[in-house]
Design a protein around this motif. Structure first.
Motif, mmCIF file in Angstrom:
data_model
loop_
_atom_site.group_PDB
_atom_site.id
_atom_site.type_symbol
_atom_site.label_atom_id
_atom_site.label_comp_id
_atom_site.label_asym_id
_atom_site.label_seq_id
_atom_site.Cartn_x
_atom_site.Cartn_y
_atom_site.Cartn_z
ATOM 1 N N ALA A 73 21.033 24.262 35.890
ATOM 2 C CA ALA A 73 21.073 22.739 35.641
ATOM 3 C C ALA A 73 19.861 21.905 35.289
ATOM 4 C CB ALA A 73 22.126 22.032 36.366
ATOM 5 N N GLU A 74 19.190 22.187 36.280
ATOM 6 C CA GLU A 74 17.790 21.191 36.295
ATOM 7 C C GLU A 74 17.018 21.663 35.271
ATOM 8 O OE1 GLU A 74 17.333 21.136 41.210
ATOM 9 O OE2 GLU A 74 16.095 22.390 40.095
ATOM 10 N N MET A 75 17.034 23.225 34.748
ATOM 11 C CA MET A 75 16.142 23.713 33.681
ATOM 12 C C MET A 75 16.766 23.163 32.356
ATOM 13 S SD MET A 75 15.969 27.614 32.375
ATOM 14 C CE MET A 75 17.764 27.591 32.000
ATOM 15 N N ASP A 76 18.072 23.270 32.227
ATOM 16 C CA ASP A 76 18.395 22.585 30.948
ATOM 17 C C ASP A 76 18.238 21.201 30.688
ATOM 18 O OD1 ASP A 76 19.670 24.969 30.430
ATOM 19 O OD2 ASP A 76 21.776 24.745 31.142
ATOM 20 N N ALA A 77 18.209 20.295 31.868
ATOM 21 C CA ALA A 77 17.857 18.809 31.947
ATOM 22 C C ALA A 77 16.400 18.629 31.770
ATOM 23 C CB ALA A 77 18.270 18.392 33.083
ATOM 24 N N GLY A 78 15.648 19.953 31.641
ATOM 25 C CA GLY A 78 14.143 19.560 31.415
ATOM 26 C C GLY A 78 13.425 19.443 32.747
ATOM 27 N N TYR A 79 13.878 19.286 33.663
ATOM 28 C CA TYR A 79 13.067 19.396 35.187
ATOM 29 C C TYR A 79 11.821 20.579 35.203
ATOM 30 C CZ TYR A 79 16.462 15.784 36.381
ATOM 31 O OH TYR A 79 16.892 14.518 36.091
ATOM 32 N N ARG A 80 11.009 20.245 36.020
ATOM 33 C CA ARG A 80 10.007 21.232 36.299
ATOM 34 C C ARG A 80 10.635 22.481 37.181
ATOM 35 N NH1 ARG A 80 4.569 20.175 35.595
ATOM 36 N NH2 ARG A 80 4.108 21.496 37.353
ATOM 37 N N ALA A 81 10.018 23.486 37.149
ATOM 38 C CA ALA A 81 10.747 24.608 37.914
ATOM 39 C C ALA A 81 10.629 24.207 39.511
ATOM 40 C CB ALA A 81 9.712 25.869 37.960
ATOM 41 N N HIS A 82 11.948 24.662 40.114
ATOM 42 C CA HIS A 82 11.675 24.539 41.688
ATOM 43 C C HIS A 82 10.705 25.166 42.479
ATOM 44 C CE1 HIS A 82 13.649 24.837 45.624
ATOM 45 N NE2 HIS A 82 14.581 23.742 45.420
ATOM 46 N N PRO A 83 10.061 24.658 43.199
ATOM 47 C CA PRO A 83 9.301 25.139 43.991
ATOM 48 C C PRO A 83 9.245 26.524 44.724
ATOM 49 C CG PRO A 83 10.061 23.150 45.323
ATOM 50 C CD PRO A 83 10.386 23.167 43.915
ATOM 51 N N HIS A 84 10.480 26.923 44.877
ATOM 52 C CA HIS A 84 10.868 28.070 45.481
ATOM 53 C C HIS A 84 10.718 29.267 44.357
ATOM 54 C CE1 HIS A 84 13.261 27.181 49.390
ATOM 55 N NE2 HIS A 84 12.026 26.811 49.424
ATOM 56 N N PHE A 85 10.568 28.860 43.191
ATOM 57 C CA PHE A 85 10.347 29.754 42.034
ATOM 58 C C PHE A 85 8.912 29.780 41.979
ATOM 59 C CE2 PHE A 85 14.669 29.087 41.024
ATOM 60 C CZ PHE A 85 15.104 30.552 40.773
ATOM 61 N N ILE A 86 8.017 28.722 42.349
ATOM 62 C CA ILE A 86 6.638 28.975 42.308
ATOM 63 C C ILE A 86 6.319 30.096 43.129
ATOM 64 C CG2 ILE A 86 4.522 27.767 42.394
ATOM 65 C CD1 ILE A 86 6.246 27.057 39.925
ATOM 66 N N ALA A 87 6.746 29.795 44.362
ATOM 67 C CA ALA A 87 6.525 30.966 45.364
ATOM 68 C C ALA A 87 7.713 31.729 45.479
ATOM 69 C CB ALA A 87 6.541 30.180 46.710
ATOM 70 N N SER A 88 7.666 32.652 44.522
ATOM 71 C CA SER A 88 8.849 33.528 44.299
ATOM 72 C C SER A 88 9.531 34.405 45.148
ATOM 73 C CB SER A 88 8.692 34.445 43.081
ATOM 74 O OG SER A 88 7.453 35.333 43.579
ATOM 75 N N THR A 89 8.828 34.495 46.410
ATOM 76 C CA THR A 89 9.373 35.455 47.459
ATOM 77 C C THR A 89 10.710 34.539 48.175
ATOM 78 O OG1 THR A 89 7.305 36.421 48.006
ATOM 79 C CG2 THR A 89 9.004 36.385 49.709
ATOM 80 N N HIS A 90 10.458 33.014 48.088
ATOM 81 C CA HIS A 90 11.804 32.291 48.366
ATOM 82 C C HIS A 90 12.903 32.734 47.755
ATOM 83 C CE1 HIS A 90 9.384 30.314 51.622
ATOM 84 N NE2 HIS A 90 8.397 30.035 50.634
#
Length: 225
Positions: A73-90
């Motif tokens: 939902a956040e992606m479809d709304a145009g928000y930046r990637a969640h920080p847990h996807f930046i640190a993908s191990t999470h």
């Protein structure tokens, strides 16, 4: 048991999704196989990327988790990637721990596969001939008239994309099927999220063995007698 997970990311014709206002062109869109998305205009590249993520997550069952649904939902709304996807191990840890997500086991106990040994992670590179170590499956073949009709145990192929988190293989006779262009394989992860020493679903084979198995498939036979 030496079980292993198959990393699935499907990018073929499936049900479509609706996007937020401002991305109306993609609402109801149904992409087929795309060979060069870089040729798209920027807005359509973004639209295509969202479509791929939806298809991959739905196919892999990640949308059973409310946390992953919120990320879509956040992606479809145009928000930046969640920080847990930046640190993908999470994000990976969530997949392992969330009881709503069913993990797919390919080939069951690979110690009982016999014959071909799993390819070493350090040997994974584009063009290397490999064989499938899992059990026979037609799960990712869309054309019911396809010959061969399934991905066989011992099926030969060549690595087309060596990305360690999603290794793609062109399987002989199945090059235009999702089994080749969408389904990927990966090694076990070890402490710290690093790639393990082998890719359990794949075995490295020689060029001679690749040719022999290909000839058997071309004649309508199994790759391994």
């Amino acid at each position: 048991m030496a079980q292993h997970r198959q990393c699935v990311a499907h990018q073929w014709r499936c049900r479509t999704f609706k996007t937020r206002a401002g991305h109306g062109e993609s609402a109801g869109r149904n992409y087929g196989r795309v060979s060069n998305a870089q040729r798209f205009a920027d807005d359509r590249q973004h639209d295509f990327a969202r479509w791929c993520v939806h298809q991959a997550w739905e196919r892999a069952g990640l949308v059973r988790s409310s946390w992953f649904r919120d990320r879509l939902a956040e992606m479809d709304a145009g928000y930046r990637a969640h920080p847990h996807f930046i640190a993908s191990t999470h994000a990976r840890n969530r997949i392992d721990a969330d009881p709503q997500i069913r993990l797919m086991v390919v080939g069951g106990d690979t110690d009982d596969m016999g014959g071909d040994e799993a390819i070493a992670t350090r040997r994974v590179r584009q063009g290397v001939p490999v064989a499938y170590r899992g059990r026979d499956t037609d799960r990712d073949i869309l054309n019911p008239q396809r010959q061969p009709p399934m991905l066989f145990h011992g099926h030969p192929g060549r690595i087309t994309s060596p990305a360690m988190q999603h290794i793609l293989v062109d399987w002989v006779g199945l090059e235009d099927e999702p089994a080749s262009f969408a389904v990927g394989y990966c090694p076990h992860t070890i402490d710290g999220g690093w790639a393990g020493p082998v890719v359990p679903a794949l075995a490295e084979i020689s060029e001679d063995e690749y040719l022999l198995r290909k000839q058997r498939i071309d004649k309508g036979e199994r790759p391994i007698p």
